[in-house]
Design a protein around this motif. Structure first.
Motif, PDB file in Angstrom:
ATOM      1  N   THR A  12      -2.985 -18.497  -6.994  1.00 50.48           N
ATOM      2  CA  THR A  12      -1.675 -19.136  -7.056  1.00 50.48           C
ATOM      3  C   THR A  12      -1.427 -19.927  -5.779  1.00 50.48           C
ATOM      4  N   LEU A  13      -0.413 -20.777  -5.833  1.00 49.13           N
ATOM      5  CA  LEU A  13       0.036 -21.506  -4.649  1.00 49.13           C
ATOM      6  C   LEU A  13       1.387 -20.929  -4.266  1.00 49.13           C
ATOM      7  N   ASN A  14       1.635 -20.791  -2.973  1.00 50.45           N
ATOM      8  CA  ASN A  14       2.973 -20.399  -2.543  1.00 50.45           C
ATOM      9  C   ASN A  14       3.130 -20.590  -1.045  1.00 50.45           C
ATOM     10  N   GLU A  15       4.244 -20.146  -0.525  1.00 49.59           N
ATOM     11  CA  GLU A  15       4.616 -20.409   0.873  1.00 49.59           C
ATOM     12  C   GLU A  15       3.562 -19.924   1.875  1.00 49.59           C
ATOM     13  N   ASN A  16       3.251 -20.807   2.831  1.00 47.67           N
ATOM     14  CA  ASN A  16       2.205 -20.523   3.805  1.00 47.67           C
ATOM     15  C   ASN A  16       2.737 -20.028   5.141  1.00 47.67           C
ATOM     16  N   CYS A  17       4.033 -19.720   5.191  1.00 46.32           N
ATOM     17  CA  CYS A  17       4.635 -19.464   6.492  1.00 46.32           C
ATOM     18  C   CYS A  17       5.070 -17.999   6.647  1.00 46.32           C
ATOM     19  N   ASP A  18       6.032 -17.551   5.888  1.00 55.37           N
ATOM     20  CA  ASP A  18       6.573 -16.201   6.056  1.00 55.37           C
ATOM     21  C   ASP A  18       5.832 -15.206   5.157  1.00 55.37           C
ATOM     22  N   PRO A  19       5.084 -14.260   5.739  1.00 52.20           N
ATOM     23  CA  PRO A  19       4.336 -13.285   4.920  1.00 52.20           C
ATOM     24  C   PRO A  19       5.237 -12.403   4.054  1.00 52.20           C
ATOM     25  N   ASP A  20       6.533 -12.351   4.364  1.00 52.58           N
ATOM     26  CA  ASP A  20       7.448 -11.583   3.513  1.00 52.58           C
ATOM     27  C   ASP A  20       7.518 -12.151   2.093  1.00 52.58           C
ATOM     28  N   VAL A  21       7.253 -13.423   1.938  1.00 50.24           N
ATOM     29  CA  VAL A  21       7.239 -13.997   0.584  1.00 50.24           C
ATOM     30  C   VAL A  21       6.135 -13.330  -0.238  1.00 50.24           C
ATOM     31  N   MET A  22       4.967 -13.149   0.354  1.00 44.36           N
ATOM     32  CA  MET A  22       3.851 -12.502  -0.349  1.00 44.36           C
ATOM     33  C   MET A  22       4.211 -11.050  -0.684  1.00 44.36           C
ATOM     34  N   ARG A  23       4.842 -10.380   0.259  1.00 45.03           N
ATOM     35  CA  ARG A  23       5.298  -8.998   0.043  1.00 45.03           C
ATOM     36  C   ARG A  23       6.291  -8.963  -1.114  1.00 45.03           C
ATOM     37  N   ASP A  24       7.242  -9.890  -1.123  1.00 47.03           N
ATOM     38  CA  ASP A  24       8.260  -9.905  -2.179  1.00 47.03           C
ATOM     39  C   ASP A  24       7.635 -10.191  -3.552  1.00 47.03           C
ATOM     40  N   ILE A  25       6.672 -11.097  -3.593  1.00 48.48           N
ATOM     41  CA  ILE A  25       6.014 -11.415  -4.868  1.00 48.48           C
ATOM     42  C   ILE A  25       5.281 -10.179  -5.398  1.00 48.48           C
ATOM     43  N   LEU A  26       4.495  -9.530  -4.540  1.00 47.19           N
ATOM     44  CA  LEU A  26       3.726  -8.366  -4.998  1.00 47.19           C
ATOM     45  C   LEU A  26       4.641  -7.208  -5.385  1.00 47.19           C
ATOM     46  N   THR A  27       5.688  -6.984  -4.602  1.00 49.09           N
ATOM     47  CA  THR A  27       6.612  -5.877  -4.881  1.00 49.09           C
ATOM     48  C   THR A  27       7.333  -6.095  -6.213  1.00 49.09           C
ATOM     49  N   THR A  28       7.762  -7.319  -6.447  1.00 52.46           N
ATOM     50  CA  THR A  28       8.495  -7.601  -7.686  1.00 52.46           C
ATOM     51  C   THR A  28       7.561  -7.539  -8.895  1.00 52.46           C
ATOM     52  N   LEU A  29       6.356  -8.073  -8.761  1.00 50.69           N
ATOM     53  CA  LEU A  29       5.393  -7.960  -9.869  1.00 50.69           C
ATOM     54  C   LEU A  29       5.120  -6.489 -10.180  1.00 50.69           C
ATOM     55  N   GLU A  30       5.027  -5.690  -9.134  1.00 47.60           N
ATOM     56  CA  GLU A  30       4.756  -4.254  -9.332  1.00 47.60           C
ATOM     57  C   GLU A  30       5.928  -3.568 -10.034  1.00 47.60           C
ATOM     58  N   LYS A  31       7.148  -4.004  -9.726  1.00 45.45           N
ATOM     59  CA  LYS A  31       8.315  -3.427 -10.395  1.00 45.45           C
ATOM     60  C   LYS A  31       8.291  -3.782 -11.892  1.00 45.45           C
ATOM     61  N   LEU A  32       7.917  -5.037 -12.187  1.00 50.93           N
ATOM     62  CA  LEU A  32       7.881  -5.486 -13.583  1.00 50.93           C
ATOM     63  C   LEU A  32       6.710  -4.875 -14.342  1.00 50.93           C
ATOM     64  N   ILE A  33       5.581  -4.758 -13.671  1.00 50.56           N
ATOM     65  CA  ILE A  33       4.333  -4.320 -14.314  1.00 50.56           C
ATOM     66  C   ILE A  33       3.723  -3.238 -13.437  1.00 50.56           C
ATOM     67  N   PRO A  34       4.227  -2.000 -13.556  1.00 53.65           N
ATOM     68  CA  PRO A  34       3.790  -0.941 -12.641  1.00 53.65           C
ATOM     69  C   PRO A  34       2.315  -0.572 -12.827  1.00 53.65           C
ATOM     70  N   THR A  35       1.695  -0.201 -11.709  1.00 51.41           N
ATOM     71  CA  THR A  35       0.287   0.226 -11.741  1.00 51.41           C
ATOM     72  C   THR A  35       0.092   1.368 -12.740  1.00 51.41           C
ATOM     73  N   HIS A  36       1.030   2.319 -12.708  1.00 46.39           N
ATOM     74  CA  HIS A  36       0.924   3.443 -13.641  1.00 46.39           C
ATOM     75  C   HIS A  36       2.004   3.295 -14.703  1.00 46.39           C
ATOM     76  N   GLY A  37       1.646   2.765 -15.832  1.00 46.55           N
ATOM     77  CA  GLY A  37       2.615   2.519 -16.892  1.00 46.55           C
ATOM     78  C   GLY A  37       2.086   3.058 -18.202  1.00 46.55           C
ATOM     79  N   ASP A  38       2.671   2.588 -19.287  1.00 48.50           N
ATOM     80  CA  ASP A  38       2.309   3.055 -20.620  1.00 48.50           C
ATOM     81  C   ASP A  38       1.148   2.204 -21.155  1.00 48.50           C
ATOM     82  N   TYR A  39      -0.045   2.457 -20.619  1.00 44.59           N
ATOM     83  CA  TYR A  39      -1.198   1.635 -20.973  1.00 44.59           C
ATOM     84  C   TYR A  39      -2.248   2.485 -21.685  1.00 44.59           C
ATOM     85  N   ARG A  40      -3.064   1.841 -22.515  1.00 40.52           N
ATOM     86  CA  ARG A  40      -4.138   2.566 -23.213  1.00 40.52           C
ATOM     87  C   ARG A  40      -5.515   2.337 -22.598  1.00 40.52           C
TER      88      ARG A  40
END
Lengths: 130, 130, 130
Positions: free
Chosen positions: C48-76
């Motif tokens: 992906t492309l995204n902001e190259n300056c504040d590393p908190d943006v990367m943290r926010d993207i990963l944290t929010t994706l994890e909230k939406l699609i948790p590592t441990h979820g209802d998967y088969r």
């Protein structure tokens, strides 16, 4: 020249493996090296790459997308398929895959999936080699 | 040569139909067949294809994205636009559309949308034909 | 000819800035104008492309994706990495960036990020210029 393939989906929501169909087209096309562009000219379907081995991955992707973007949600669009428009924007409508020696440079576990979100339908895929 | 178009968005979050502007550029460019690349050089905006008819589809897409990724959420990035960075990564920053006989091979219901997530702003779109 | 770069990720989930590595390759490649295609031949990683300056943006993207699609979820899917397959489909596996005068036409704040969702691993990126 861009070419159109017909894709017949079988379910309302489906990730349909079209890797063989696309690879076969590339072989017939005869080009040896370049980029293959795949374009979906629909607004309730998309295209993605993902695991070509365990069908449970496809099930998990569709189930989780449905949890995030339910078929019956708080939508205004009258046709009742807003969820499908949303899912198609998230998966995307096009993918470009490099090839060399006439072979797609897909990863070992990668397949090409036509993403149906409002089927079953007769769909189209546009292929173009650069 | 890559060309830059200016896109003026009018709202904080907006899916702006740029199909006419892009098609017009293709006509002036004069190429008859190939792939048109559209690239968004921003990190809080994106580009997507979707329905060109009922504006409620755009409303439903923006409303649902906002529900999944709220403007005011648990973010650390100090500028308060983390949601926009996220949404731009999900829609993507580029799309490639085949054309033939000087016409984009968009589907009957497909329009090209500039996806503003942190506007209104003056934005740019880079076009390149291969 | 398509070229392969090796990308070593360091964490289970990571947005790794590869802008310098990719730009350097473009310089060595010597082409002055065109489209650079970047392709990820994996099913639990994306780009992906995204902001190259504040590393908190990367943290926010990963944290929010994890909230939406948790590592441990209802998967088969038995391997326990369904979340990574999903995240890779949402970010996408390829991006095409225009360049002129030998320079990528990235926006001022744009960086190129390899999106690791099931690491750390040795990964590959396929580059091809058109």
């Amino acid at each position: 020249m861009p070419t159109r393939l017909t894709i017949a989906t079988q379910r309302p929501q489906q990730l349909l493996d079209i890797t063989a169909q696309v690879s076969q087209w590339l072989t017939i096309c005869g080009k040896r090296e370049g980029i293959l562009h795949l374009f979906v000219p629909h607004t309730t379907a998309g295209i993605t790459l993902n695991e070509n081995c365990d069908p449970d991955v496809m099930r998990d992707i569709l189930t989780t997308l449905e949890k995030l973007i339910p078929t019956h949600g708080d939508y205004r669009h009258g046709e009742g398929n807003s969820h499908a428009h949303l899912k198609s924007t998230l998966t995307g409508h096009q993918v470009a895959i490099p090839f060399a020696n006439g072979q797609l440079l897909l990863g070992r576990w990668q397949g090409i999936y036509f993403a149906e979100f409002d089927g079953p339908r007769q769909r189209e895929l546009i292929l173009h080699v650069v």
